[in-house]
Motif scaffolding. Structure first.
Motif, mmCIF file in Angstrom:
data_model
loop_
_atom_site.group_PDB
_atom_site.id
_atom_site.type_symbol
_atom_site.label_atom_id
_atom_site.label_comp_id
_atom_site.label_asym_id
_atom_site.label_seq_id
_atom_site.Cartn_x
_atom_site.Cartn_y
_atom_site.Cartn_z
ATOM 1 N N ASN A 187 11.300 6.499 -12.755
ATOM 2 C CA ASN A 187 11.044 8.097 -12.451
ATOM 3 C C ASN A 187 10.693 8.723 -13.611
ATOM 4 O O ASN A 187 10.832 8.655 -14.542
ATOM 5 C CB ASN A 187 11.701 8.389 -11.054
ATOM 6 C CG ASN A 187 13.294 8.773 -11.796
ATOM 7 O OD1 ASN A 187 12.937 9.142 -12.923
ATOM 8 N ND2 ASN A 187 14.057 8.426 -10.675
ATOM 9 N N VAL B 164 0.268 0.737 -10.673
ATOM 10 C CA VAL B 164 1.465 0.474 -12.011
ATOM 11 C C VAL B 164 0.672 0.062 -12.808
ATOM 12 O O VAL B 164 0.451 -0.097 -13.634
ATOM 13 C CB VAL B 164 2.580 -0.252 -11.227
ATOM 14 C CG1 VAL B 164 3.572 -0.543 -12.293
ATOM 15 C CG2 VAL B 164 4.143 0.513 -10.895
ATOM 16 N N ARG C 182 10.178 -0.653 -8.366
ATOM 17 C CA ARG C 182 9.200 -0.437 -9.576
ATOM 18 C C ARG C 182 9.066 -1.748 -10.259
ATOM 19 O O ARG C 182 8.418 -2.032 -10.608
ATOM 20 C CB ARG C 182 9.270 0.738 -9.648
ATOM 21 C CG ARG C 182 9.136 1.592 -8.244
ATOM 22 C CD ARG C 182 9.803 3.165 -8.922
ATOM 23 N NE ARG C 182 9.704 4.017 -7.315
ATOM 24 C CZ ARG C 182 10.347 4.972 -7.355
ATOM 25 N NH1 ARG C 182 10.404 5.639 -8.522
ATOM 26 N NH2 ARG C 182 10.400 5.522 -6.979
ATOM 27 N N PHE D 88 6.904 7.577 -13.654
ATOM 28 C CA PHE D 88 6.656 7.117 -12.458
ATOM 29 C C PHE D 88 6.876 8.636 -11.063
ATOM 30 O O PHE D 88 8.011 8.640 -11.437
ATOM 31 C CB PHE D 88 7.726 6.086 -11.125
ATOM 32 C CG PHE D 88 7.241 5.882 -10.062
ATOM 33 C CD1 PHE D 88 5.413 4.247 -9.988
ATOM 34 C CD2 PHE D 88 6.809 5.969 -8.738
ATOM 35 C CE1 PHE D 88 5.756 3.865 -9.483
ATOM 36 C CE2 PHE D 88 6.607 5.789 -7.870
ATOM 37 C CZ PHE D 88 5.587 4.624 -7.251
ATOM 38 N N GLY E 144 3.015 1.232 -4.942
ATOM 39 C CA GLY E 144 2.799 1.720 -6.278
ATOM 40 C C GLY E 144 2.103 0.146 -7.036
ATOM 41 O O GLY E 144 1.699 0.535 -8.515
ATOM 42 N N TRP F 112 6.753 -4.237 -9.417
ATOM 43 C CA TRP F 112 5.167 -4.266 -10.188
ATOM 44 C C TRP F 112 5.014 -4.375 -11.342
ATOM 45 O O TRP F 112 3.514 -4.029 -11.523
ATOM 46 C CB TRP F 112 4.693 -2.752 -8.811
ATOM 47 C CG TRP F 112 5.063 -2.920 -7.536
ATOM 48 C CD1 TRP F 112 4.478 -3.572 -6.762
ATOM 49 C CD2 TRP F 112 5.109 -1.553 -7.150
ATOM 50 N NE1 TRP F 112 4.802 -2.623 -5.851
ATOM 51 C CE2 TRP F 112 5.464 -2.049 -5.332
ATOM 52 C CE3 TRP F 112 5.742 0.002 -7.351
ATOM 53 C CZ2 TRP F 112 6.075 -0.902 -4.777
ATOM 54 C CZ3 TRP F 112 5.911 0.535 -6.507
ATOM 55 C CH2 TRP F 112 5.955 0.312 -4.995
#
Lengths: 334, 334
Positions: free
Chosen positions: A249, A171, A200, A276, A167, A203
């Motif tokens: 998310n 991102v 995440r 996400f 990601g 990122w």
DNA sequence: TTGAAAGCGATACCAC
DNA sequence: GTGGTATCGCTTTCAA
């Protein structure tokens, strides 16, 4: 630990049918499997006897002799999470195309269910695909020799195959998008249930840093819409100047959307939101969710493809192929 | 028709391990199954040999001798439809509690997939639960003697068990709610893909008639949010005086919600919307959807319970028990 | 503690 | 066309 359930003791076998029809087991087998070499009337007689007795062949005995069925175990943390549903649906479709069967295990996001699944799965399927959060040694111990494809996790042991979720670029694009729109105080709602920060979040931190904005405006949020709402409340309480938020998310993002509305903040004018996953569902809320999207169909299909290669001994996909990259999918929320 | 996939030819058997470890086959069996009567060092030697050779027991051979695993086939028209996802999740949970395994088949709403599933499922599972749209004779032909629980369908043949979905009272409550709020022109968005009107439409007609409002304001809608939007457009074009609408399901209702917004109609002020299903997801849209809700958890659990009774030969549930009744769940959209 | 032998329920390969 | 017989891979008595 699951206790093996006693199903009704299998009563009628091919032998019973044979005796009842006054033929040999062979002939019964021929009749049932539509073989050519059999007399029409005999066949009918056997079929009648079989129906009469309520005979059904044992799938074990049959599987033992004609080794031609492949069954995959699909392990999912939570089928009610639309993201996993999408992955599962894609995997089911890819498996069906190959004539494979899929046994689905929902571990309800609980470590104990995951372990109990690992313990029983070994004697039920030919290969395993799925999400696991337990240690690799546990994984290895309970599934010795079983072909395994791990999703969204990078195994150290060479014995496991994996599908990597990347990601980073997605991102980065998301944060760049926000920066381009003038946002300078960009927060994140990370998950809150584990000790370490999520990938995440890593990122996010990298992207924010690279783009020159503060990567530290983070709050935890439960993995649900309510969690997202509460998380947004906490984030804004701690950092009232935040004007944009990236979430762990889409479900969390949708909760944030709802909370923003409750707080009288218009989205995206007063608060920009980017999720996400790229759930299909994100398109149905108002405004449609902007999200760093994963191609779940590809993800599921890729996992099945790879497990097939493991199973047949064909060449494994290249590491560069075993990746699903997220990309920014514009909606109206940012 | 699916073609059987050749998995890698099984190579190493218990015999190989036995030879390699210099013991007999049952000693291997003892070592692998943690039996008591075995010397520690022997056991270790066997285990090492097994690991060395990458041995994994055949699930068929094992299943053949200790008949202690139960596998249920769950047949679903579309896993991506959240309603079926909820039912599936509930069924998986109930099955897991019993130590059963569940093979999931997604028929993608296609008759051909349904038939091909029926053909292969017989030799893969011990019993079947699910949604089917094919004829009972096809159902019977392909699953002779297999315990079957049909959901949302009332079989004529006694050979099938079923879970009935009863929405009559729930839909009546919904329409009564609308009437109580002063609505007199109440429309319905029914499905559009089949020849006959849906059962839900029948309930709607009965309720509307009983409550003295016109039951004829109906338009078809595709089973998707977009379909719902288009359907609402058509309905309002044909009957501009409609002020409330009941929809085939929640997804369609959400599409209608979105279309209403696009048309500048405020919900529920200018247009009241009531869906059917009671998806968890309906709570996340704005306004939260009012819906005639089904208890999907109970539905899935009930189906598994009943199939268990079929399997063990225990008393079947009473017809009165095999029902899931829908009830009006207030949201903010009506 | 270990091993030999007898199934489990079906299909495949041969004779007849 | 039909029926023996071996076999699939494993577990379970039962002896040793």
């Amino acid at each position: 630990m699951v206790s093996p359930a006693r199903s009704e003791p299998r009563r009628v076998t091919i032998h019973d049918v044979a005796r009842s029809a006054g033929v040999s087991r062979q002939t019964v087998s021929r009749a049932l499997n539509d073989k050519a070499e059999i007399d029409g009337s005999t066949k009918q007689r056997v079929l009648d006897a079989a129906r009469e007795l309520g005979y059904r062949p044992s799938r074990f005995a049959r599987g033992l002799v004609r080794q031609d069925t492949t069954t995959i175990g699909l392990v999912i943390p939570d089928l009610l999470n639309p993201f996993f549903t999408e992955v599962a649906a894609a995997a089911l479709e890819a498996a069906r195309a190959r004539g494979w069967h899929v046994v689905v295990y929902d571990t309800a996001d609980r470590a104990e269910e995951e372990l109990s699944t690992l313990q029983v799965i070994g004697s039920q399927v030919d290969a395993v695909v799925g999400y696991f959060s337990c240690s690799e040694s546990d994984l290895d111990r309970f599934t010795r020799g079983m072909p395994m494809v791990l999703i969204g996790r990078e195994p150290r042991m060479g014995r496991f195959s994996s599908i990597r979720i990347d990601g980073e670029a997605g991102v980065h694009a998301a944060i760049a998008h926000l920066v381009a729109r003038g946002h300078t105080r960009i927060g994140m709602l990370d998950h809150d249930n584990r000790a370490e920060p999520s990938v995440r979040r890593v990122w996010f931190t990298a992207a924010a840093t690279a783009l020159g904005v503060d990567p530290g405006l983070v709050a935890g949020a439960g993995q649900s819409a309510d969690g997202g709402g509460a998380g947004l409340g906490n984030l804004l309480a701690a950092h009232p100047d935040v004007t944009a938020v990236f979430t762990f998310n889409d479900i969390v993002a949708i909760g944030a959307l709802r909370e923003a509305r409750r707080l009288g903040r218009s989205v995206p004018r007063d608060l920009a939101v980017i999720g996400f996953d790229g759930l299909q569902f994100g398109a149905l809320v108002e405004p449609p969710l902007t999200s760093v999207a994963l191609d779940t169909r590809r993800l599921g299909a890729l996992a099945i493809d790879q497990v097939g290669r493991l199973l047949t001994g064909a060449d494994s996909l290249e590491p560069g192929e075993l990746v699903v990259r997220a990309e920014l999918r514009p909606g109206g929320s940012a």
